[in-house]
Write a protein that holds these residues in place. Structure first.
Motif, short mmCIF file in Angstrom:
data_model
loop_
_atom_site.label_atom_id
_atom_site.label_comp_id
_atom_site.label_asym_id
_atom_site.label_seq_id
_atom_site.Cartn_x
_atom_site.Cartn_y
_atom_site.Cartn_z
N HIS A 2 0.84 -1.21 0.00
CA HIS A 2 0.00 0.00 0.00
C HIS A 2 0.87 1.26 0.00
O HIS A 2 1.89 1.30 0.68
N SER B 185 -0.60 4.76 0.77
CA SER B 185 -1.71 5.68 1.09
C SER B 185 -1.14 7.09 1.18
O SER B 185 -0.03 7.28 1.69
N TRP B 186 -1.90 8.07 0.71
CA TRP B 186 -1.35 9.42 0.69
C TRP B 186 -2.44 10.48 0.81
O TRP B 186 -3.62 10.20 0.63
N LYS C 91 -6.74 12.71 -1.51
CA LYS C 91 -6.27 11.57 -0.73
C LYS C 91 -6.52 10.29 -1.50
O LYS C 91 -7.37 10.24 -2.38
N ASP D 148 -6.39 5.84 -0.52
CA ASP D 148 -6.12 4.78 0.45
C ASP D 148 -5.22 3.69 -0.12
O ASP D 148 -4.53 3.01 0.63
N ASP D 149 -5.26 3.46 -1.41
CA ASP D 149 -4.52 2.40 -2.08
C ASP D 149 -4.73 1.05 -1.38
O ASP D 149 -3.78 0.33 -1.07
N GLU E 227 -5.77 0.45 1.65
CA GLU E 227 -5.67 0.53 3.12
C GLU E 227 -6.80 1.45 3.59
O GLU E 227 -6.60 2.62 3.87
N ALA F 178 -6.95 5.08 5.48
CA ALA F 178 -5.62 5.63 5.74
C ALA F 178 -5.45 7.02 5.14
O ALA F 178 -4.88 7.92 5.77
N GLY F 179 -5.95 7.23 3.92
CA GLY F 179 -5.82 8.55 3.28
C GLY F 179 -6.52 9.63 4.09
O GLY F 179 -6.01 10.74 4.23
N VAL G 52 -0.36 4.25 10.98
CA VAL G 52 -0.44 5.35 10.01
C VAL G 52 -0.22 6.68 10.74
O VAL G 52 0.55 7.53 10.30
#
Length: 123
Positions: free
Chosen positions: A48, A50-51, A60, A62-63, A65, A68-69, A105
């Protein structure tokens, strides 16, 4: 300034976390920074990325996850950090972490905020 990476900052039940980031001005900058991060074999193999970033609007991802974003974005908002991308990377270790993954995170973003390079070289 370019991409700053703090690798292997958290380990739990086989999962390993890193946090990265840097200043960005637009979505193309976000995409370029993600591409730079994943251009290394180690980060390309991560589970993952996440950003979040606050530009003209909050962005944002999550990719995979879930949530998380949003956590990263809330932390950037509370810090008042705009024009900056923060990426939390996770290599899944084979065991589910449950709610601890959110704690990790948060810990990764706190690490980044405390140690990131500042304009002019000050910390």
């Amino acid at each position: 300034m370019a991409l700053t990476v703090f690798d292997k900052i958290i380990s739990d039940r086989g999962s390993v976390y890193a946090v990265s980031g840097g200043p960005v001005t637009d979505r193309a900058g976000i995409d370029a920074m993600l591409a730079e991060l994943t251009s290394t074999r180690r980060f390309a193999k991560a589970t993952h990325h996440s950003w979040a970033a606050i530009l003209d609007e909050p962005l944002k991802a999550d990719d995979g996850e879930a949530g998380a974003g949003a956590i990263i974005l809330r932390m950037l908002e509370s810090e008042g950090l705009t024009g900056h991308l923060v990426i939390v990377t996770r290599w899944y270790g084979g065991k589910h972490l449950g709610g601890d993954r959110f704690r990790h995170v948060i810990g990764a973003v706190r690490h980044y905020l405390a140690h990131r390079p500042r304009p002019g070289g000050g910390n």
